[in-house]
Design an enzyme around this catalytic site. Sequence first.
Site, short mmCIF file in Angstrom:
data_model
loop_
_atom_site.label_atom_id
_atom_site.label_comp_id
_atom_site.label_asym_id
_atom_site.label_seq_id
_atom_site.Cartn_x
_atom_site.Cartn_y
_atom_site.Cartn_z
N ASP A 1 -4.84 -12.41 24.86
CA ASP A 1 -4.76 -13.56 23.95
C ASP A 1 -3.44 -13.51 23.18
O ASP A 1 -3.41 -13.44 21.95
CB ASP A 1 -5.95 -13.55 22.99
N LEU A 2 -2.34 -13.56 23.91
CA LEU A 2 -1.02 -13.49 23.29
C LEU A 2 -0.73 -14.82 22.59
O LEU A 2 -0.58 -15.85 23.23
CB LEU A 2 0.04 -13.20 24.34
#
Length: 245
Positions: A178-179
């Site tokens: 979940d950058l």
Amino acid sequence: MVHLDVRAQGATYFISPPITSSHEVSSNLFNPQWLEAQGLIEGTAQGRAAAWFIRLKDEQLVLRHYRRGGLPARFSNDRFLWIGLRRSRPWRELSVLSRLHALGLPVPVPIAGRVQKKTVSYTADIITRRIPGARSLADFMLASYFGDTHDQNARDEVWRETGRVIRAFHAIGAHHADLNVRNILVDEQRKVWLIDWDRGRLNADAAIQNRSMARLRRSLSREAELETMARQGWPLLMSAYSRGP
């Protein structure tokens, strides 16, 4: 393979990496109500995973409760299917964090995890060391946008440093699931860190990493002020990313 220490109390499992197994890990450390009653909570953060900032003696920690996102959250917001302790969220995140920390990459130091088995499901929490004085890349850039003291050179250097840091992770096959601009922190020395490695993995290929970069770019576009700044900053980030650390 990373070794993790496990202590069981009935259907509750406490997990610690060897680098922090000397910490006194008790059920109280995972209890926000108890922590608040003792005056140990300094603040909270809300997102898909609720988080509490803890001061324990001279140490700053973060307690995070795992929550589900998307469609599954409609059925249960914090219960996960039990398929074994080694497949649990804390076990996997602590394993990844321990490996990345051992390689000298800028991630929070993993402290402990807790898994509470409930027949065919479980709930879980994780504790990591807090990065002092750090704020998200979004907050750093928005402070600049709204007149904070950061000059253009400082902002440009943070964009570049973000690109270099992400490249360092990708160079060893690390993939952040979940950058986004809230999971990238900038500390007081403008060092860049990546936090929240839930569902992170190692040995990711280039295609997965490219999708991760596209996810980061989309997160910038969701806020008008960040999108305005990204029009200049994103090319700097990508140029540094392409050159490598």
